[in-house]
Write a protein that holds these residues in place. Structure first.
Motif, mmCIF file in Angstrom:
data_model
loop_
_atom_site.group_PDB
_atom_site.id
_atom_site.type_symbol
_atom_site.label_atom_id
_atom_site.label_comp_id
_atom_site.label_asym_id
_atom_site.label_seq_id
_atom_site.Cartn_x
_atom_site.Cartn_y
_atom_site.Cartn_z
ATOM 1 N N ARG A 129 -11.669 -5.625 -2.064
ATOM 2 C CA ARG A 129 -10.351 -5.077 -2.398
ATOM 3 C C ARG A 129 -10.308 -3.573 -2.136
ATOM 4 O O ARG A 129 -9.318 -3.037 -1.631
ATOM 5 C CB ARG A 129 -10.032 -5.380 -3.863
ATOM 6 C CG ARG A 129 -8.686 -4.863 -4.332
ATOM 7 C CD ARG A 129 -7.535 -5.553 -3.609
ATOM 8 N NE ARG A 129 -6.268 -4.965 -3.983
ATOM 9 C CZ ARG A 129 -5.483 -5.415 -4.961
ATOM 10 N NH1 ARG A 129 -5.861 -6.465 -5.656
ATOM 11 N NH2 ARG A 129 -4.343 -4.836 -5.227
ATOM 12 N N ARG A 130 -11.386 -2.870 -2.480
ATOM 13 C CA ARG A 130 -11.424 -1.425 -2.248
ATOM 14 C C ARG A 130 -11.394 -1.112 -0.747
ATOM 15 O O ARG A 130 -10.698 -0.196 -0.311
ATOM 16 C CB ARG A 130 -12.689 -0.818 -2.868
ATOM 17 C CG ARG A 130 -12.800 -0.974 -4.372
ATOM 18 C CD ARG A 130 -11.705 -0.202 -5.105
ATOM 19 N NE ARG A 130 -11.870 -0.311 -6.548
ATOM 20 C CZ ARG A 130 -11.314 -1.235 -7.309
ATOM 21 N NH1 ARG A 130 -10.536 -2.147 -6.754
ATOM 22 N NH2 ARG A 130 -11.503 -1.250 -8.613
ATOM 23 N N GLU B 261 -10.229 -3.067 1.657
ATOM 24 C CA GLU B 261 -8.890 -3.428 2.130
ATOM 25 C C GLU B 261 -7.913 -2.284 1.890
ATOM 26 O O GLU B 261 -7.137 -1.911 2.776
ATOM 27 C CB GLU B 261 -8.427 -4.681 1.402
ATOM 28 C CG GLU B 261 -6.987 -5.086 1.680
ATOM 29 C CD GLU B 261 -6.503 -6.116 0.678
ATOM 30 O OE1 GLU B 261 -6.684 -7.311 0.923
ATOM 31 O OE2 GLU B 261 -5.944 -5.705 -0.368
ATOM 32 N N GLU B 262 -7.973 -1.690 0.697
ATOM 33 C CA GLU B 262 -7.085 -0.586 0.357
ATOM 34 C C GLU B 262 -7.340 0.619 1.257
ATOM 35 O O GLU B 262 -6.397 1.257 1.756
ATOM 36 C CB GLU B 262 -7.299 -0.195 -1.113
ATOM 37 C CG GLU B 262 -6.409 0.924 -1.595
ATOM 38 C CD GLU B 262 -5.123 0.432 -2.215
ATOM 39 O OE1 GLU B 262 -4.476 1.214 -2.913
ATOM 40 O OE2 GLU B 262 -4.749 -0.742 -1.994
ATOM 41 N N ARG C 122 -3.095 -6.075 -8.920
ATOM 42 C CA ARG C 122 -2.980 -4.684 -8.462
ATOM 43 C C ARG C 122 -4.337 -4.040 -8.221
ATOM 44 O O ARG C 122 -4.524 -3.302 -7.251
ATOM 45 C CB ARG C 122 -2.193 -3.861 -9.477
ATOM 46 C CG ARG C 122 -1.962 -2.407 -9.036
ATOM 47 C CD ARG C 122 -0.906 -1.748 -9.898
ATOM 48 N NE ARG C 122 -0.692 -0.354 -9.534
ATOM 49 C CZ ARG C 122 0.059 0.068 -8.520
ATOM 50 N NH1 ARG C 122 0.662 -0.812 -7.742
ATOM 51 N NH2 ARG C 122 0.222 1.356 -8.278
ATOM 52 N N THR D 212 0.828 -1.203 0.000
ATOM 53 C CA THR D 212 0.000 0.000 0.000
ATOM 54 C C THR D 212 0.865 1.256 0.000
ATOM 55 O O THR D 212 0.606 2.211 -0.747
ATOM 56 C CB THR D 212 -0.931 0.013 1.225
ATOM 57 O OG1 THR D 212 -1.751 -1.158 1.203
ATOM 58 C CG2 THR D 212 -1.810 1.248 1.240
ATOM 59 N N ARG E 248 2.476 1.727 -3.402
ATOM 60 C CA ARG E 248 1.508 2.104 -4.429
ATOM 61 C C ARG E 248 1.099 3.574 -4.312
ATOM 62 O O ARG E 248 0.957 4.275 -5.306
ATOM 63 C CB ARG E 248 0.286 1.189 -4.312
ATOM 64 C CG ARG E 248 -0.737 1.348 -5.402
ATOM 65 C CD ARG E 248 -1.582 0.105 -5.572
ATOM 66 N NE ARG E 248 -2.197 -0.347 -4.338
ATOM 67 C CZ ARG E 248 -1.891 -1.493 -3.725
ATOM 68 N NH1 ARG E 248 -0.958 -2.286 -4.212
ATOM 69 N NH2 ARG E 248 -2.508 -1.839 -2.611
ATOM 70 N N TRP E 249 0.926 4.057 -3.087
ATOM 71 C CA TRP E 249 0.424 5.414 -2.882
ATOM 72 C C TRP E 249 1.522 6.462 -2.738
ATOM 73 O O TRP E 249 1.315 7.624 -3.097
ATOM 74 C CB TRP E 249 -0.482 5.451 -1.652
ATOM 75 C CG TRP E 249 -1.837 4.892 -1.926
ATOM 76 C CD1 TRP E 249 -2.223 3.586 -1.851
ATOM 77 C CD2 TRP E 249 -2.994 5.617 -2.352
ATOM 78 N NE1 TRP E 249 -3.544 3.448 -2.197
ATOM 79 C CE2 TRP E 249 -4.048 4.680 -2.503
ATOM 80 C CE3 TRP E 249 -3.253 6.948 -2.608
ATOM 81 C CZ2 TRP E 249 -5.327 5.052 -2.913
ATOM 82 C CZ3 TRP E 249 -4.527 7.332 -3.009
ATOM 83 C CH2 TRP E 249 -5.550 6.383 -3.158
ATOM 84 N N CYS F 212 -5.938 -0.070 4.835
ATOM 85 C CA CYS F 212 -4.478 -0.013 4.903
ATOM 86 C C CYS F 212 -3.975 1.420 4.752
ATOM 87 O O CYS F 212 -3.050 1.843 5.455
ATOM 88 C CB CYS F 212 -3.868 -0.903 3.831
ATOM 89 S SG CYS F 212 -4.044 -2.675 4.132
ATOM 90 N N LEU F 213 -4.585 2.188 3.859
ATOM 91 C CA LEU F 213 -4.145 3.561 3.649
ATOM 92 C C LEU F 213 -4.454 4.436 4.859
ATOM 93 O O LEU F 213 -3.607 5.219 5.308
ATOM 94 C CB LEU F 213 -4.816 4.135 2.400
ATOM 95 C CG LEU F 213 -4.397 5.550 2.010
ATOM 96 C CD1 LEU F 213 -2.902 5.631 1.745
ATOM 97 C CD2 LEU F 213 -5.179 6.007 0.775
#
Length: 336
Positions: free
Chosen positions: A198-199, A201-202, A322, A146, A149-150, A205-206
């Motif tokens: 998945r959204r 989860e993202e 991804r 995460t 990616r960000w 984590c963010l």
């Protein structure tokens, strides 16, 4: 907030029906802890006391949510670092004591959230017996992915070794957890839709990463990124601006008049990832943007080919990993 977490879904239907959700058997408690968190040791603080434990667990993507208590004063320690997991303890009632820096400790109260990366630092806790927690078990690797990616880099142990309370009361973090648990569906023992999972989860984590960094004094936007040498930042610029050209790492290094080995070492030291992984992410992000902006008549193959992709099977697998969906699904959604 969160009073009914993992008890009911958003429609009021009972979650985890037919599953073992409570126990007075220490072996069952220990087996649950091993499965849900990691191998650890437990010891009742009252000799001979039996647990009166709540043990409820559901997965959302790669994150395990658990509603848990021992039901008797208990110390837990020897959390296995090899399991590679981060634990977030969100206290719903009672109190739980956790370590901070050095010999300091803190008691988390209702509304408090405490985070510890058990893969990077030791951990123990003491529950008062009247407590109840909504815990999250998150793989360290998922948090690293995460961050990369960000923010384009993976924080070091100045973040991961910090054990701290980062939330209190009606925070955005708790609101996110409340939204997640209300999104659960009793019919699936989870959310049911892998794309939505998945959204979520993202987002989790963010949000955790941002709270953790803010309370550790780490600026994710400028801290580690600005410390990187110029050639790393220039390589990133090239990879972002010219992602569609599918340049090799050797070509980028030559353009910067350094060796591919120096470029790789710079990325690993200052970003925590390889330049190849960074480039792969930029190319996939660019492919996704192109799919979302596709003209009528364009196909996944034509769009991917224009961006330098040749092995469409490997591209599809990397894209799905991804973004949680296939390129075809993205294209179809953009046209719906």
């Amino acid at each position: 907030m969160l009073e009914r977490a993992l008890l009911e879904d958003g429609r009021g239907e009972t979650l985890l029906q037919g599953k073992l959700n409570d126990t007075r058997d220490w072996q069952v408690v220990n087996d649950f802890c091993t499965k849900t968190y990691m191998p650890l040791s437990t010891r009742p603080l009252t000799r001979g006391a039996d647990p009166d434990a709540t043990i409820r667990m559901l997965k959302v993507g790669g994150i395990r949510f658990s509603r848990f208590c021992f039901g008797t004063p208990t110390r837990a320690d020897d959390f296995d670092p090899d399991s590679g997991n981060i634990i977030v303890v969100n206290t719903l009632r009672g109190s739980v004591r956790h370590p901070l820096l050095g010999n300091d400790a803190v008691d988390s109260r209702p509304g408090d959230s405490y985070v510890v990366d058990c893969s990077r630092t030791d951990y123990w806790n003491v529950a008062d017996g009247s407590d109840l927690q909504l815990n999250l078990t998150i793989p360290h690797k998922l948090m690293e992915e995460t961050a990369a990616r960000w923010y384009g880099f993976v924080p070091g142990d100045d973040l991961w070794k910090k054990r701290l309370i980062f939330s209190a009361g009606q925070s955005a973090w708790l609101s996110l957890l409340d939204y997640t648990t209300r999104s659960l569906d009793a019919r699936h023992d989870g959310i049911g839709d892998p794309l939505i999972e998945r959204r979520i989860e993202e987002m989790i984590c963010l949000e955790l990463l941002q709270n953790w960094a803010a309370n550790s004094g780490l600026n994710l936007e400028t801290g580690a990124r600005s410390a990187a040498p110029r050639y790393v930042r220039e390589a990133e610029r090239i990879m972002v601006e010219r992602a569609a050209e599918a340049l090799s790492i050797t070509e980028i290094a030559a353009e910067l008049e350094i060796s591919a080995r120096s470029l790789s070492e710079g990325f690993r030291r200052f970003r925590g990832i390889s330049p190849h992984d960074f480039m792969t992410a930029q190319r996939l992000d660019g492919l996704r943007r192109a799919l979302l902006q596709a003209e009528r008549g364009e196909t996944v193959r034509s769009i991917a080919s224009a961006r330098g992709y040749v092995n469409f099977g490997a591209m599809t697998a990397a894209y799905r990993k991804r973004f949680g969906e296939s390129p075809g699904q993205t294209l179809a959604a953009a046209r719906s």
